[in-house]
Structure formats: C-alpha cells, structure tokens
Design a protein around this motif. Sequence first.
Motif, PDB file in Angstrom:
ATOM      1  N   GLN A  36      26.623 -20.684 -25.302  1.00 52.85           N
ATOM      2  CA  GLN A  36      25.845 -19.873 -24.361  1.00 52.85           C
ATOM      3  C   GLN A  36      26.720 -19.396 -23.199  1.00 52.85           C
ATOM      4  O   GLN A  36      26.666 -18.233 -22.806  1.00 52.85           O
ATOM      5  CB  GLN A  36      24.656 -20.691 -23.834  1.00 52.85           C
ATOM      6  N   LYS A  60      29.204 -10.436 -19.453  1.00 50.85           N
ATOM      7  CA  LYS A  60      29.662  -9.994 -18.131  1.00 50.85           C
ATOM      8  C   LYS A  60      30.846  -9.032 -18.285  1.00 50.85           C
ATOM      9  O   LYS A  60      30.889  -7.986 -17.635  1.00 50.85           O
ATOM     10  CB  LYS A  60      30.077 -11.182 -17.276  1.00 50.85           C
ATOM     11  N   GLU A  66      27.652 -15.553 -22.254  1.00 53.98           N
ATOM     12  CA  GLU A  66      27.413 -15.011 -20.916  1.00 53.98           C
ATOM     13  C   GLU A  66      28.679 -14.383 -20.358  1.00 53.98           C
ATOM     14  O   GLU A  66      28.639 -13.316 -19.744  1.00 53.98           O
ATOM     15  CB  GLU A  66      26.897 -16.119 -19.986  1.00 53.98           C
TER      16      GLU A  66
END
Length: 112
Positions: free
Chosen positions: A45, A53, A49
């Motif tokens: 996870q 980004k 992320e």
Amino acid sequence: MSSSLAKAGSSGSDVDAPNAMIDEKRRKRMISNRESARRSRMKRQKHLEGLNKILRDEKMKLAENLKNLQQILSGYEVPESDQDIEVSDRFLNPWQVSSPVKPITASVMFTF
C-alpha cells in the motif's frame, strides 16, 4: 498411522501432549503468517501511494509544460493552406545560379 498406535498404547493425557504441542506450533505459525501478510499488504500500500504521488507530480509537470508550449505556439501565425506559404525560387531550384554567369575566356586563365 503412528498416531493411531500412540493412541492405542498409551493413556489419554500422553496423547494430548504431542497433539497440543503440534496445535500450538500450528497456531503460532498461523499467527506469524497473518502478521507477515499484514506487513506485506502495508508495504504494498505504501509503495502504491508513492507511485501514485509520482504519477500526480508528473501529470502536473506535463500539464504545465503543455500550457507553456501552447503559450509559445499562440504567438505564431499558422497559414491555413499551402497557398499562403511563399517559397523563393532559389529554394525550388537550388542548382540554379541566381546571378548571371560570365564566361571565363582562355586569355584570362593563361595570363603570365
């Protein structure tokens, strides 16, 4: 098969001890596997992320570059057809000499 022999030849408390130990090992292994899977999911996870980004940042950079390019291009006038473009004859026939050619006479070449 050996477990069936152990059950038949011993009392109930002796049989429960090895099984209890096996069950305890299995339970600990299951708990360890669950923790490992949880850590793996958290790690994946966080990685996703981070990638999202980076993707957002790159999209913003591309949008900014596109905006700048559009501003630059808006300053140029684009002809609507090929008839609007003027091309010099010099470019159409590059081997043609634009100035008049003067012949070279032999007397000029061999003057001593």
